[in-house]
Design an enzyme around this catalytic site. Structure first.
Site, mmCIF file in Angstrom:
data_model
loop_
_atom_site.group_PDB
_atom_site.id
_atom_site.type_symbol
_atom_site.label_atom_id
_atom_site.label_comp_id
_atom_site.label_asym_id
_atom_site.label_seq_id
_atom_site.Cartn_x
_atom_site.Cartn_y
_atom_site.Cartn_z
ATOM 1 N N ASN A 188 0.878 -1.167 0.000
ATOM 2 C CA ASN A 188 0.000 0.000 0.000
ATOM 3 C C ASN A 188 0.919 1.222 0.000
ATOM 4 O O ASN A 188 1.494 1.574 1.028
ATOM 5 C CB ASN A 188 -0.884 -0.031 1.255
ATOM 6 N N ARG B 131 -2.525 -1.992 -3.541
ATOM 7 C CA ARG B 131 -3.790 -1.309 -3.291
ATOM 8 C C ARG B 131 -3.848 -0.049 -4.147
ATOM 9 O O ARG B 131 -2.906 0.743 -4.166
ATOM 10 C CB ARG B 131 -3.885 -0.935 -1.818
ATOM 11 N N HIS C 5 -13.326 2.111 0.018
ATOM 12 C CA HIS C 5 -13.323 1.059 1.042
ATOM 13 C C HIS C 5 -13.974 -0.230 0.510
ATOM 14 O O HIS C 5 -14.448 -1.058 1.288
ATOM 15 C CB HIS C 5 -14.115 1.469 2.313
ATOM 16 N N ARG D 27 -12.760 14.542 7.755
ATOM 17 C CA ARG D 27 -13.535 14.931 6.569
ATOM 18 C C ARG D 27 -14.983 15.255 6.928
ATOM 19 O O ARG D 27 -15.559 14.614 7.804
ATOM 20 C CB ARG D 27 -13.547 13.804 5.533
ATOM 21 N N GLU E 279 -8.083 -5.912 4.821
ATOM 22 C CA GLU E 279 -7.971 -5.569 3.402
ATOM 23 C C GLU E 279 -6.773 -6.250 2.753
ATOM 24 O O GLU E 279 -6.820 -6.634 1.590
ATOM 25 C CB GLU E 279 -7.880 -4.041 3.254
#
Ligand code: ADP
Length: 395
Positions: A10, A91, A180, A239, A383
């Site tokens: 990642n 990723r 996601h 956010r 993940e």
């Protein structure tokens, strides 16, 4: 024969996370992170065989980071040469309109990821650096891109479409792509496996620093809270989530520029913007001390969650299973309890004891009471394992 392993990467603009995984069992043989890439104060932490190894060194580019990581494997194990690494998974946040699943990286895939940088200017360029560096280092290994958006490629047209003038939307590829997806796909798939059914009406809540909700019918996503970018939807650590786009016009007219707005909405808002803290553990501490900003931020956070669960239950025509995952979802019994309290009207009933004392080794942990009309679960997301399995199934 030695078990097959997959190297999962990642890559961020200044960091590179990696895991060496045995995809079938999900065992993580080694993991680590290189940080502060692009500076002379780089740091690498490598974990293997229950030990953590640190190194501090200048890391001018991802290439030096990668080279040092491979050396750390040599020094501290496991030995990559004998680990039977069969592929490398990367990723990638934005797969845009191109990818409905993970893809082997060839010239064509690479060119598409480059093209999609436009839609994910903070993420895709950083992923490409990781991809290019790893492919240079391991040219003979198959490299696979796993996209955060792929699970949502085939969202029903009514949920992927914004009510924006259609020529403009088409010209600039504006639609809801979600994010996601690897996590929601993994978690909702486990729910189906757990119940032995593929028609489960379910909602998965990925509540970490970034947060998103997803409504799934069995293993298929039918709606999700993130949109063109991961800014839309739930209140997150930093956010805004949903906000009237006219706030943007208003602030532009007041003299802020686009970059300032981007930073304001993505990095300075959410829980941080409301109360000054984005880690839920700190927010709770302040709530317990009666801090009004923290209490208010928590109310706003829960209100948004409630609204999405209500909306998705209506879209699904009912709800069988509600699942919590990611940093907050897995570790914060308080948020789970508060949300479920508000869902009592639809027959949600928690088992307080199971909610407070999750068995961390359990792949699926039920926290609802036996007589709850909706099953409530906690499932740790993974993940990296999901990416490793995608790599294995592709090569
Ligand atoms: P991301 O991958 O989006 O960075 P994670 O899924 O790792 O985020 O979640 C990180 C967040 O999880 C932290 O910011 C914090 O708010 C929350 N978190 C972690 N542990 C706990 C805990 N024990 N209680 C409450 N919140 C927690």
């Amino acid at each position: 024969m030695t078990k097959q392993t997959v190297f999962v990467i990642n890559s961020g603009s200044s960091s590179l996370k990696y895991q060496l995984i045995e995809p079938v069992s999900g065992e993580v043989l080694a993991k680590g992170i290189a940080e502060r890439i692009g500076t002379d104060k780089g740091e690498i932490t490598h974990e293997a065989n229950g030990e953590k190894h640190h190194d501090a060194l200048p890391l001018p580019t991802h290439k030096e980071a990668f080279t040092r990581i491979v050396e750390m494997f040599k020094e501290n194990g496991p030995d990559l040469d004998s680990a039977n690494v069969v592929g490398c998974g990367h990723r990638v946040v934005q797969g845009g309109w191109y990818f409905r699943g993970s893809a082997v990286i060839n010239q064509d895939t690479h060119a598409k990821i480059v093209e999609l940088c436009d839609l994910a200017p903070l993420h895709n360029p950083a992923h490409l650096i990781g991809i290019d560096t790893a492919m240079e280092l391991w040219p003979d290994l198959p490299h696979v891109a796993a996209f955060d958006t792929a699970f949502f490629h085939d969202l029903p047209t009514e949920t992927q479409t914004y009510a924006l003038e259609k020529e403009t939307a088409a010209k600039y590829h504006i639609r809801r792509y979600g994010a996601h997806g690897t996590s929601h796909e993994y978690v909702s798939g486990l729910v189906c496996d757990h119940l032995g059914r593929d028609d489960v009406k379910q909602i998965t809540l990925h509540l970490g620093n970034g947060a998103s909700a997803c409504a799934e019918l069995g293993r298929k996503a039918i709606d999700t809270s993130m949109g063109l970018t991961p800014l839309e939807g739930l209140v997150m650590g930093t956010r805004t989530g949903d906000i009237d786009p006219a706030v943007v016009f208003h602030l532009l007219r007041k003299g802020m520029n686009v970059d300032e707005l981007d930073t304001l909405f993505n990095k300075k808002s959410g829980m941080l913007g409301l109360c000054g803290d984005n880690d839920m553990r700190d927010v709770w501490q302040r709530c317990q001390a009666g801090d009004p900003d923290a209490l208010h931020a928590l109310q706003v956070y829960l209100q948004r969650l409630l609204k999405y669960v209500g909306a998705y239950t209506a879209e699904l025509g009912g709800l069988d299973v509600l699942t919590f995952t990611a940093g907050i979802g897995e570790n914060d019994p308080g948020i789970r309890a508060k949300l479920c309290e508000k869902l009592a009207f639809m027959g949600v009933k928690l088992d307080p004891e199971r909610n407070e004392n999750r068995d961390r080794a359990a792949e699926v942990w039920q926290i609802s009471a036996p007589d709850s009309q909706v099953m409530v679960l906690v499932i740790p997301t993974n993940e990296e394992v999901a990416i490793a399995r995608q790599v294995l199934s592709l090569i």
